[in-house]
Design an enzyme around this catalytic site. Structure first.
Site, PDB file in Angstrom:
ATOM      1  N   ASN D 133       0.815  -1.221   0.000  1.00 59.69           N
ATOM      2  CA  ASN D 133       0.000   0.000   0.000  1.00 59.69           C
ATOM      3  C   ASN D 133       0.849   1.272   0.000  1.00 59.69           C
ATOM      4  O   ASN D 133       1.977   1.274   0.485  1.00 59.69           O
ATOM      5  CB  ASN D 133      -0.956   0.021   1.192  1.00 59.69           C
ATOM      6  CG  ASN D 133      -1.998  -1.075   1.078  1.00 59.69           C
ATOM      7  OD1 ASN D 133      -1.967  -1.875   0.122  1.00 59.69           O
ATOM      8  ND2 ASN D 133      -2.919  -1.117   2.025  1.00 59.69           N
ATOM      9  N   LEU D 134       0.258   2.312  -0.521  1.00 58.84           N
ATOM     10  CA  LEU D 134       0.891   3.623  -0.578  1.00 58.84           C
ATOM     11  C   LEU D 134       1.554   3.977   0.749  1.00 58.84           C
ATOM     12  O   LEU D 134       2.710   4.375   0.816  1.00 58.84           O
ATOM     13  CB  LEU D 134      -0.205   4.652  -0.899  1.00 58.84           C
ATOM     14  CG  LEU D 134       0.262   5.968  -1.508  1.00 58.84           C
ATOM     15  CD1 LEU D 134       0.889   5.701  -2.871  1.00 58.84           C
ATOM     16  CD2 LEU D 134      -0.921   6.928  -1.651  1.00 58.84           C
ATOM     17  N   LYS D 135       0.784   3.805   1.823  1.00 57.78           N
ATOM     18  CA  LYS D 135       1.218   4.183   3.161  1.00 57.78           C
ATOM     19  C   LYS D 135       2.531   3.503   3.560  1.00 57.78           C
ATOM     20  O   LYS D 135       3.373   4.096   4.236  1.00 57.78           O
ATOM     21  CB  LYS D 135       0.110   3.814   4.156  1.00 57.78           C
ATOM     22  CG  LYS D 135       0.316   4.349   5.544  1.00 57.78           C
ATOM     23  CD  LYS D 135      -0.867   3.976   6.429  1.00 57.78           C
ATOM     24  CE  LYS D 135      -0.516   4.134   7.896  1.00 57.78           C
ATOM     25  NZ  LYS D 135      -1.480   3.438   8.765  1.00 57.78           N
ATOM     26  N   GLY D 136       2.674   2.253   3.143  1.00 60.18           N
ATOM     27  CA  GLY D 136       3.929   1.561   3.411  1.00 60.18           C
ATOM     28  C   GLY D 136       4.178   1.266   4.869  1.00 60.18           C
ATOM     29  O   GLY D 136       3.243   0.988   5.613  1.00 60.18           O
TER      30      GLY D 136
END
Ligand code: B12
Ligand code: B12
Ligand SMILES: Cc1ncc(COP(=O)(O)O)c(C=O)c1O
Ligand SMILES: Cc1ncc(COP(=O)(O)O)c(C=O)c1O
Lengths: 519, 255, 519, 255
Positions: D133-136
């Site tokens: 995910n983007l958030k990482g």
């Protein structure tokens, strides 16, 4: 107990009022529907048990039978009552006949409606009264043997083999544990039936079956008699069989049950409507038979940040409380969830934890509160975990939590080995005794970090609750309010098990339980 | 209830982690190598060298540059025949204070003379005091309180030579020595020296020689030429049981 | 800081007054005598170092030389001064000549007394000024690099090999330790000389030698420069060479030194008079050169019961304080000893520990206090020890102790392995940060368990101090007042090293140090 | 300063307890036998079976009747040749996010398609989300944030079959699977099933197969037929480095 946090009573009242609104609205929104699981519960409370030739549990066979025939809108009870009147047989025999393909409930002539109702109601009454008598004996046993002083030390066994779980259970009892919880094999939540019989192969836990409960119950009663201390048993209701597990729990003398629809919604992708309907009835059963429910707010802090998500925990506790009360669960049976999950590197995290734990205590003075140990940030270093558990134990005893799940040093690696359980229990033992009256001994600096944190969290909860009251619980869940997970009202597993009640829907168990509350 | 837990086979006992015969055990150690994947591999190799299976690093941490600490979980395929060890007569029953007195009266008939000390440069006297002094240990009185014993506690920092001299002077049945500091095997050197002095003086056979201390074990004691060794958890009556039986046995074999 | 314990100021004053009396009387009782070790200190401060052909340290050779000749009553300085005038040689050369058997100090013609005094005094002044300049550079370094925030994390290395100690020291620094203490090989206390050179074989510790100090100092300075944090070094003065070790500590830039005659008396059977005389001078040196002294009250709790013996700890702290002040040690250099040694099974032991730690803090607001971890009741269970260390760390940060000796999980088994040190430091790190402001955040219930305990202990200390003031310190020691050990004034090791001063006794170092205090 | 600490011989590395080559390590385990001296002996015998020397029980404790826990200190005579392992090329350098993008642009030239999930009954999604995910994870963005990747995160509780189907559907370069629950070897069974499905479909060679999880290691992954395994402490750029190199290598070997 004098407030240590100097909470603003107006703020508290506003929270409670908003939570009550959320509760009322949610119950309304799930009204008029039943579920396959609730109908199977009716069968179970009528004594239907066992499996058919293909290992399908008879309650499932019965309910599927009626459901396939489109009759579940009237409720299983009606069909069973009718069959009892028509055949003169007790429910078990009827179930067996259906399973054998010898009887079609929906093909039987529909007799006098009142007679059918009376028959099944009186049978249900007798069965439930019998369970109640056993429950009363259990309460008497609990009182005779006595329990350890609060907080109750709660430990989960998870070997996958019920007989090994018994070995762990005995070790727990031997080392001061008060509650042995049978965790379930992974994904039992997703099963739309309860497995049958004793089981010796589970993953990450042992299947919740009636026989497994019986085996553990017997072992712990035996230990209790021999050692003069009562050992409680617990397990999990959550998942697709909430009300049924509540029932087998009552039948087998469980004392506690984890009961939280939100877990299923957020972490098992179960349909929100389905599981909230199930929760309503399962809590009714827990409440009626004197089983303490544990709610699962701790879980939110495992997927969201504990410092930021604190208001959502309080909001959820207040809603869970309303929903439990509405199901007839008395305060002393509502163990709301909370957890010590602030990252160990947060400066003054201990103060925030203390504030939160004390806040929960003051908001729900008569509820036991189930306090959970650090897990999210625990890694492979058992000493680091043990140190965190020590401070956790201190907050537990210092804020008078009712039930503590014991933290174990290998929390970040595997479900505890036998020795880990004992190490965890020893830590609790040490801290509970060594710092026994510390909480009563201290006061907080007025307007200091602790009081300010509690006030902030409470105010955050108020804002959240007022918002939820406005948009509704389902919408809030859809927006990721809890545990940073978003779930839609029309998605998720088990949605097809929700059935709209017909005009003539009838559920004798619910009537009996609700009748008892009015009386 | 009938116990349906898988039955333990005492003939082949393996570590029990979560369930019978899973063989799970934990190792922790530091390797003097830099923290790296190669270091992890070295840790696993080490476990393999111990004959362990499916080793897994559950924790790794650099202590300081060049030194890496590991916690390793592994399966132990080795099994121990516990039935054979149980037969070794290791677990003797201890007599209580009163029982010792009675036994001594019946089989010895004179006070048993013991001389004790914490020897060498060791200043830890709590252990030997616990055994010998009236006050004893955790509510169990020391040998001084026994009619059947005559005790001489020389205290701590006693040279081995002085201890032996005192034993000869009072005609001791037993020499009792306590050792606490084990750094760089100080206890082993010191305990060995005492045996050597006794042997050099030709007195080893004349006395019962026992030692004790936090990290002393019966196994170690025997290895070093002592008659017995006592560790943490020893009460004076344990020592008394051993002594009175030993003296009685020696009396009867002499007569 | 506002008092949290609500101590009775009258009681506090009574304690201080009695302690002052004890101090004065003790100093009087030991007056008029010097010791072989003090005389060797004079030699060391004059730059005499090294060993003779038989490995005997030259300061010992010199002092024994004069002692054998019956001349020590005048003080070594006089003989050296005379020799300097007579031979024109500096002290080192004189020592070498004596060692080589080429010079008999007492056979030299006795020249002008004043000239001799002047010569040796001016030499001593120069040498001490040189040391002082190095000390000032060290203070500057400490300030430039900066130290970790209080409490300073104090860790003892004990490998026996100074080079391995350096490895441990670096690990300590790397993991947040602030003070690395070189423990000595067992029984160095009993040696009436300081071994010479770097050593790699010690038991339970590494020999305190000037070269070992230098090696560790260099390593820690190097680490400090590279990492931008100053690391302190500490070791032990106690034993038969108190003043000499104080001297080599000053020479090699140590920051702290454990300095307590009572340890030698009670646990090493050193003659009380000998070691109290030595202590007086060694503290003078520590005070003069800016070294923090740590006193050893913690030890009493290892041989006596911590709940019962608490008043004796406070009494001893007050006496130790008086004696240190009388030697010219300023408050900020007096780290009085205290320890967390109540048995872990005592109900509310934590409250008593908190009371005691807070009491120490309030009695000595400007002293750092050296707080020691649980050891006596620690066993082979590292998790049990770690849990105790966690609560210990909490009391440390909560009561603002100045220096904490870090507890290690294997405390009950062996001197810590490298990994144990890091585990211990991590625990402190966690608690100090996670509960950083907890102590300031709480107040105690007036008249509650904590306040009552503190008042009781203080009152017990008063009674004890008044009794000691009456019977004298030596008689009190003889009666087993401290650590349950009884020691007689006329027994014990090193008694023969006490020398009655002659009329013309003269000690330039003491004069310089006392002069500095007057000025 | 010249470092005079005894020099480590990397050709023969042994555990370091208090000092170089003391070989000290600690074992902890439970034996299903009653607490007794015979049990202590069994514990010592077990250490001996591992080839350890001078084993010593430093802690013993009954957990429940018939089960006794031990902590054993012992000397490990086994030595590991660390120089040989160091040569194994285990410790590769990881590329940063930017470096990965540049490398991909230079050597791959098209988005790498990955499909990931937490499979079977495992509902732990934090690990796979951290990777994809983007958030990482801890400030390092997941592959979704990379231009060089096209990611499909199916979430948790995904049947292995569904994961494979999706991979085929989108023409994935890599299948990424996360496993957290290891009780009764659930992860091993589940990871094995995935490989079997892929092989049954004849697709194993077509994709890069990687797994991860708290108790997954590169060693375990390889053993189970995966191309790589990632454990605690993995950041998305570690995974990205592996994938981009692997895809580049496959591209060049194909061409
Ligand atoms: C008390 C104590 C001290 C006191 C001792 C006072 C005294 N008069 O005894 C003081 C403060 C003086 C002290 C000093 C030091 N100590 Co110290 N001390 C301890 C402590 C806290 C408790 C020991 C104790 O009293 N145990 C209680 C008794 C009852 O237990 P026990 O000795 O095991 O005895 C039992 C059995 O073993 C058995 N037993 C013992 N002896 C005998 C003999 C016979 C014949 C029999 C039958 C049975 C028997 O029966 C007893 C009852 O069950 C331990 C830590 C710990 N928790 O163990 C450290 C400890 C022993 N000390 C230690 C050290 C290193 C020192 C110092 C060397 C430190 C230094 N360099 O400055 C100094 C110097 C001492 C020296 N050289 O001897 C280390 C030893 C490490 C090691 N294994 O080598 C320990 C383990 C602490 C640590 N982890 O660093 N210490
Ligand atoms: C969060 C959590 C949950 C949440 C999960 C929510 C969610 N949506 O993920 C909830 C509350 C639902 C939950 C439930 C349960 N849990 Co849980 N849970 C945890 C917890 C606290 C943290 C896990 C976590 O999120 N770690 C953070 C992530 C980032 O770490 P990670 O997964 O290791 O991922 C990293 C690497 O491994 C790697 N990685 C991981 N996957 C992949 C994939 C690829 C391709 C790559 C390259 C890298 C990679 O990269 C990541 C970043 O570095 C752990 C305890 C702990 N501290 O580990 C227990 C834990 C994992 N849970 C456990 C258990 C047993 C359960 C239950 C089965 C308990 C029960 N019987 O009721 C249930 C049911 C779950 C199920 N059957 O799957 C056990 C597992 C024991 C075991 N080893 O078998 C643990 C260890 C706790 C314990 N000690 O008992 N849990
Ligand atoms: C509230 C709640 N219900 C149920 C469970 C167990 O769920 P499952 O059976 O899905 O593993 C958990 C586990 O964390 C829980 O917290
Ligand atoms: C005050 C004091 N001095 C000295 C020591 C070290 O003494 P020794 O050198 O005798 O081992 C200790 C150890 O506990 C101590 O507490």
């Amino acid at each position: 107990m004098k407030s240590k946090l100097d909470l603003d009573p107006g703020l508290v009242a506003a929270c409670r009022e908003a939570a009550a609104q959320v509760g009322r609205r949610t119950i309304e929104e799930i009204g008029g529907r039943t579920t396959v699981s609730i109908e199977r519960t009716v069968a179970r409370l009528l004594g239907v048990d066992g499996v058919d030739a293909l290992d399908a549990p008879l309650p499932n066979v019965l309910v599927d039978h009626v459901h396939e025939r489109g009759g579940l809108g009237r409720g299983l009870a009606w069909w069973l009552g009718n069959a009892m009147v028509q055949t003169g047989d007790p429910p078990e025999r009827i179930a067996a006949a259906v399973a054998a393909g010898e009887l079609d409930l929906c093909a039987l002539p529909a007799g006098d409606e009142d007679a059918a109702r009376r028959a099944v109601t009186s049978e249900t009454e007798q069965r439930m009264a019998a369970i109640m008598r056993k429950r009363e004996q259990r309460v008497a046993l609990r009182e005779r043997l006595g329990e350890g002083p609060a907080p109750l030390r709660y430990v989960l066994t998870a070997t996958g083999n019920v007989y090994e779980d018994v070995v762990h259970g005995r070790a727990v009892a031997e080392n001061g544990g008060d509650v042995v919880a049978i965790t379930r094999s992974t994904a039992q939540s997703l099963l739309d039936f309860i497995p049958f019989g004793p089981t010796t192969e589970g993953f990450g836990g042992t299947f919740a079956t009636q026989e497994n409960y019986r085996i553990m119950r017997e072992a712990m009663d035996e230990w209790g008699e021999r050692n003069g201390r009562y050992i409680r048993i617990s397990s999990f209701c959550s998942g697709l069989c909430m009300a049924e597990i509540a029932t087998i729990g009552a039948l087998e003398g469980l004392d506690n049950l984890v009961n939280d629809a939100l877990y299923g919604i957020l972490y098992r992708d179960i349909n929100p409507v389905r599981t909230l309907i199930d929760q309503r009835i399962s809590r009714m059963i827990n409440g009626y038979f004197g089983i303490v429910i544990n709610t699962g707010e701790d879980n939110y802090l495992r997927t969201a940040d504990a410092v930021e998500a604190a208001p959502s925990v309080v909001a959820s506790q207040l809603i869970n409380y309303e929903l439990a009360r509405a199901s007839g669960v008395p305060d002393e049976q509502i163990a709301l969830g909370d957890a010590f999950e602030i990252h160990p590197s947060v400066t003054n995290g201990f103060l925030y934890e203390w504030a939160q734990a004390q806040l929960t205590r003051e908001l729900f003075p008569d509820c036991p509160i189930k306090y959970m140990p650090p897990t999210k940030h625990m890694d492979g270093n058992p000493f680091r975990t043990h140190a965190c558990d020590t401070l956790f134990n201190l907050v537990t005893i210092g804020t008078h939590q009712g039930i503590e799940t014991i933290g174990m040093p290998t929390e970040g690696v595997y479900t505890p080995h036998l020795a880990d359980r004992v190490i965890g229990l020893e830590n609790a033992d040490y801290v509970f005794n060594f710092a026994h009256d510390f909480g009563d001994e201290i006061e907080f600096k007025p307007g200091g970090i602790i009081q300010t944190r509690a006030a902030d969290v409470l105010d955050g909860a108020r804002r959240l609750l007022e918002q939820i009251a406005e948009i509704g619980f389902f919408a809030a869940i859809e927006r990721g309010t809890f545990g940073d997970a978003r779930r839609r009202i029309d998605e998720g597993r088990g949605a097809d098990g929700v059935i709209v009640m017909d005009e003539g829907y009838f559920n004798p168990c619910v009537e009996i339980m609700e009748g008892a509350r009015v009386a | 209830m009938p116990d349906l837990a898988p039955a333990v086979d005492l003939g082949a006992v393996r570590p029990y982690g979560d369930m019978l015969d899973d063989g799970l055990l934990q190792l922790s150690f530091t390797l003097p190598v830099p923290n790296s994947l190669a270091a992890r591999r070295a840790a696993l190799d080490l476990a393999e060298r111990m004959g362990l299976a499916r080793a897994e690093v559950t924790h790794v941490q650099q202590l300081v540059e060049g030194y890496t600490h590991f916690i390793v979980l592994a399966h132990c395929p080795h099994a121990i025949d516990f039935t054979a060890i149980q037969g070794d007569g290791l677990d003797i029953g201890y007599m209580s204070h009163e029982e010792v007195e009675e036994f001594a009266a019946a089989h010895v008939g004179r006070p048993i003379v013991v001389v004790g000390a914490s020897t060498g440069t060791d200043t830890h006297s709590v252990g030997i005091d616990a055994m010998l002094n009236l006050k004893g240990f955790q509510g169990h009185s020391g040998l001084e309180a026994y009619d059947s014993f005559e005790t001489h506690n020389l205290g701590s920092q006693v040279p081995n030579g002085a201890l032996v001299a005192k034993a000869i002077e009072v005609g001791a049945d037993a020499i009792l020595v306590s050792q606490t500091v084990t750094g760089q095997d100080a206890h082993i050197r010191n305990l060995t020296e005492l045996v050597e002095i006794l042997e050099a003086e030709g007195r080893r056979r004349d006395v019962i020689l026992a030692c004790g201390g936090t990290r002393v074990s019966n196994e170690l004691a025997k290895e070093l030429g002592y008659d017995a060794g006592f560790s943490r958890g020893t009460y004076p009556n344990h020592l008394a049981t051993f002594l009175v039986r030993e003296v009685a046995a020696r009396c009867s074999s002499e007569s």
